[in-house]
Design a protein around this motif. Structure first.
Motif, PDB file in Angstrom:
ATOM      1  N   ILE A  33       0.870  -1.170   0.000  1.00 11.63           N
ATOM      2  CA  ILE A  33       0.000   0.000   0.000  1.00 11.63           C
ATOM      3  C   ILE A  33       0.908   1.221   0.000  1.00 11.63           C
ATOM      4  O   ILE A  33       1.816   1.332   0.817  1.00 11.63           O
ATOM      5  N   CYS A  34       0.656   2.128  -0.937  1.00 11.62           N
ATOM      6  CA  CYS A  34       1.469   3.331  -1.061  1.00 11.62           C
ATOM      7  C   CYS A  34       0.548   4.545  -1.131  1.00 11.62           C
ATOM      8  O   CYS A  34      -0.663   4.421  -1.025  1.00 11.62           O
ATOM      9  N   GLY A  35       1.145   5.704  -1.312  1.00 17.15           N
ATOM     10  CA  GLY A  35       0.358   6.917  -1.430  1.00 17.15           C
ATOM     11  C   GLY A  35       0.267   7.660  -0.109  1.00 17.15           C
ATOM     12  O   GLY A  35       0.637   7.146   0.948  1.00 17.15           O
ATOM     13  N   PRO A  36      -0.242   8.878  -0.159  1.00 17.54           N
ATOM     14  CA  PRO A  36      -0.253   9.720   1.037  1.00 17.54           C
ATOM     15  C   PRO A  36      -1.161   9.214   2.159  1.00 17.54           C
ATOM     16  O   PRO A  36      -0.947   9.555   3.317  1.00 17.54           O
ATOM     17  N   ALA A 106      -0.007  -8.540   9.620  1.00 18.94           N
ATOM     18  CA  ALA A 106       1.227  -7.884  10.053  1.00 18.94           C
ATOM     19  C   ALA A 106       1.531  -6.782   9.047  1.00 18.94           C
ATOM     20  O   ALA A 106       1.485  -7.001   7.836  1.00 18.94           O
ATOM     21  N   VAL A 107       1.811  -5.576   9.558  1.00 18.21           N
ATOM     22  CA  VAL A 107       2.033  -4.385   8.736  1.00 18.21           C
ATOM     23  C   VAL A 107       3.435  -3.859   9.023  1.00 18.21           C
ATOM     24  O   VAL A 107       3.849  -3.811  10.172  1.00 18.21           O
ATOM     25  N   ALA A 108       4.150  -3.454   7.973  1.00 16.05           N
ATOM     26  CA  ALA A 108       5.473  -2.839   8.151  1.00 16.05           C
ATOM     27  C   ALA A 108       5.536  -1.552   7.350  1.00 16.05           C
ATOM     28  O   ALA A 108       5.275  -1.554   6.143  1.00 16.05           O
ATOM     29  N   GLU A 109       5.863  -0.459   8.031  1.00 16.49           N
ATOM     30  CA  GLU A 109       6.087   0.821   7.366  1.00 16.49           C
ATOM     31  C   GLU A 109       7.552   0.862   6.939  1.00 16.49           C
ATOM     32  O   GLU A 109       8.445   0.792   7.775  1.00 16.49           O
ATOM     33  N   LEU A 110       7.788   0.981   5.642  1.00 14.82           N
ATOM     34  CA  LEU A 110       9.142   0.954   5.103  1.00 14.82           C
ATOM     35  C   LEU A 110       9.526   2.318   4.541  1.00 14.82           C
ATOM     36  O   LEU A 110       8.666   3.047   4.040  1.00 14.82           O
ATOM     37  N   PRO A 111      10.827   2.662   4.579  1.00 19.28           N
ATOM     38  CA  PRO A 111      11.264   3.939   4.011  1.00 19.28           C
ATOM     39  C   PRO A 111      11.246   3.954   2.486  1.00 19.28           C
ATOM     40  O   PRO A 111      11.262   5.012   1.870  1.00 19.28           O
ATOM     41  N   GLY A 112      11.184   2.779   1.863  1.00 22.06           N
ATOM     42  CA  GLY A 112      11.138   2.682   0.411  1.00 22.06           C
ATOM     43  C   GLY A 112      10.762   1.272  -0.004  1.00 22.06           C
ATOM     44  O   GLY A 112      10.711   0.369   0.834  1.00 22.06           O
ATOM     45  N   PRO A 113      10.483   1.050  -1.291  1.00 19.52           N
ATOM     46  CA  PRO A 113      10.102  -0.286  -1.749  1.00 19.52           C
ATOM     47  C   PRO A 113      11.250  -1.285  -1.580  1.00 19.52           C
ATOM     48  O   PRO A 113      12.393  -0.975  -1.907  1.00 19.52           O
ATOM     49  N   PRO A 114      10.963  -2.474  -1.070  1.00 20.55           N
ATOM     50  CA  PRO A 114      12.003  -3.493  -0.923  1.00 20.55           C
ATOM     51  C   PRO A 114      12.283  -4.186  -2.254  1.00 20.55           C
ATOM     52  O   PRO A 114      11.446  -4.171  -3.157  1.00 20.55           O
ATOM     53  N   PRO A 115      13.450  -4.830  -2.379  1.00 19.51           N
ATOM     54  CA  PRO A 115      13.745  -5.603  -3.586  1.00 19.51           C
ATOM     55  C   PRO A 115      12.912  -6.886  -3.645  1.00 19.51           C
ATOM     56  O   PRO A 115      12.217  -7.249  -2.699  1.00 19.51           O
ATOM     57  N   ALA A 146       4.788   6.371  -4.961  1.00 19.38           N
ATOM     58  CA  ALA A 146       4.039   5.450  -5.810  1.00 19.38           C
ATOM     59  C   ALA A 146       4.409   3.996  -5.565  1.00 19.38           C
ATOM     60  O   ALA A 146       4.007   3.112  -6.311  1.00 19.38           O
ATOM     61  N   GLY A 147       5.192   3.722  -4.518  1.00 20.04           N
ATOM     62  CA  GLY A 147       5.566   2.346  -4.223  1.00 20.04           C
ATOM     63  C   GLY A 147       6.477   1.781  -5.288  1.00 20.04           C
ATOM     64  O   GLY A 147       7.284   2.484  -5.870  1.00 20.04           O
ATOM     65  N   GLY A 148       6.363   0.490  -5.538  1.00 15.46           N
ATOM     66  CA  GLY A 148       7.165  -0.138  -6.576  1.00 15.46           C
ATOM     67  C   GLY A 148       7.875  -1.401  -6.142  1.00 15.46           C
ATOM     68  O   GLY A 148       8.819  -1.831  -6.788  1.00 15.46           O
ATOM     69  N   ALA A 149       7.430  -2.026  -5.053  1.00 14.14           N
ATOM     70  CA  ALA A 149       8.047  -3.278  -4.612  1.00 14.14           C
ATOM     71  C   ALA A 149       7.781  -4.371  -5.645  1.00 14.14           C
ATOM     72  O   ALA A 149       6.657  -4.536  -6.103  1.00 14.14           O
ATOM     73  N   GLY A 150       8.824  -5.106  -6.009  1.00 14.83           N
ATOM     74  CA  GLY A 150       8.669  -6.199  -6.955  1.00 14.83           C
ATOM     75  C   GLY A 150       8.133  -7.453  -6.279  1.00 14.83           C
ATOM     76  O   GLY A 150       8.432  -7.715  -5.120  1.00 14.83           O
ATOM     77  N   GLY A 151       7.311  -8.195  -6.982  1.00 15.27           N
ATOM     78  CA  GLY A 151       6.863  -9.493  -6.500  1.00 15.27           C
ATOM     79  C   GLY A 151       5.679  -9.471  -5.549  1.00 15.27           C
ATOM     80  O   GLY A 151       5.268 -10.519  -5.072  1.00 15.27           O
ATOM     81  N   VAL A 152       5.104  -8.294  -5.252  1.00 18.75           N
ATOM     82  CA  VAL A 152       3.956  -8.257  -4.353  1.00 18.75           C
ATOM     83  C   VAL A 152       2.731  -8.843  -5.044  1.00 18.75           C
ATOM     84  O   VAL A 152       2.614  -8.815  -6.274  1.00 18.75           O
ATOM     85  N   GLU A 153       1.828  -9.384  -4.256  1.00 21.86           N
ATOM     86  CA  GLU A 153       0.584  -9.929  -4.798  1.00 21.86           C
ATOM     87  C   GLU A 153      -0.265  -8.821  -5.417  1.00 21.86           C
ATOM     88  O   GLU A 153      -0.869  -9.000  -6.460  1.00 21.86           O
ATOM     89  N   SER A 154      -0.321  -7.672  -4.748  1.00 16.92           N
ATOM     90  CA  SER A 154      -1.034  -6.520  -5.292  1.00 16.92           C
ATOM     91  C   SER A 154      -0.438  -5.237  -4.721  1.00 16.92           C
ATOM     92  O   SER A 154       0.211  -5.257  -3.679  1.00 16.92           O
ATOM     93  N   ARG A 155      -0.659  -4.135  -5.433  1.00 21.39           N
ATOM     94  CA  ARG A 155      -0.213  -2.817  -4.978  1.00 21.39           C
ATOM     95  C   ARG A 155      -1.409  -1.870  -5.064  1.00 21.39           C
ATOM     96  O   ARG A 155      -2.070  -1.785  -6.101  1.00 21.39           O
ATOM     97  N   TRP A 156      -1.666  -1.173  -3.958  1.00 21.21           N
ATOM     98  CA  TRP A 156      -2.804  -0.263  -3.861  1.00 21.21           C
ATOM     99  C   TRP A 156      -2.327   1.109  -3.427  1.00 21.21           C
ATOM    100  O   TRP A 156      -1.349   1.232  -2.705  1.00 21.21           O
TER     101      TRP A 156
END
Length: 197
Positions: A33-36, A106-115, A146-156
């Motif tokens: 999940i990304c965005g403001p 389980a939720v993790a707030e990340l500083p950027g999209p993971p590989p 805008a996020g951008g993590a590779g391999g996620v099931e979905s991005r919202w």
């Protein structure tokens, strides 16, 4: 030549977790999940689950969830906050939370999209958690922009579209394995709108 036989029990599809509007998430997988308004959308997901929710955040991050908003979302007593001292601990904590199967979310707030590799590890951990406890945990990674993590099931993505007359939100499915990108305009968030940072 020897023929191999595969013996498999019938595959039972895991029911999706309905969240809001057309948004539904597959348990046992990692979603982004990304965005403001990513935290508000994550709280909407949490409000649809039962039992404790692990929320992992960087210790150095100044923003925190609004306690009054957590109350409106019906989550007091259900949220377990974990503050990671190092960036690499954020994904490790999420992975171990999913692997344990002890929580539905389980939720993790990340500083950027993971590989890609850490995301694959999250999927495997969620599958292991499902085997351990008999229920498939759901993993959420919250990323800025805008996020951008590779391999996620979905991005919202969730973005406020408020005007002087009314509140509004734009919900976007940016990526999904089983559905095309789409966007919806929402008039309100059912539970978590008051939990804005």
């Amino acid at each position: 030549m020897e023929h191999l036989r595969l013996h498999r029990a019938p595959h039972r599809p895991v029911p999706l977790l309905p969240v809001i509007g057309e948004m539904a998430l597959m348990p046992g997988r990692a979603h982004e999940i990304c965005g403001p308004a990513r935290r508000s959308l994550a709280l909407e997901v949490a409000a649809r689950t039962e039992g404790p929710v692990i929320w992992i955040r960087p210790e150095w991050q100044a923003e925190q969830l609004n306690p009054e908003g957590i109350g409106v979302a019906g989550l007091p007593g259900r949220l377990i906050f974990v503050q990671a001292k190092r960036a690499e601990d954020l994904l490790w904590c999420l992975e171990e939370s999913l692997r344990s199967g002890a929580v539905a979310l389980a939720v993790a707030e990340l500083p950027g999209p993971p590989p890609l590799t850490p995301v694959r590890r999250l999927h495997l951990a969620a599958e292991a958690g499902a085997e351990a406890r008999g229920r498939a945990p759901l993993g959420l990674i919250l990323t800025p922009g805008a996020g951008g993590a590779g391999g996620v099931e979905s991005r919202w993505s969730l973005t406020p579209t408020h005007t002087a007359d009314r509140l509004g939100w734009r919900l976007e499915r940016l990526r999904a394995r089983t559905a095309p990108p789409a966007r919806w305009q929402l008039d309100h968030l059912p539970t978590a709108a008051a939990a804005l940072m």
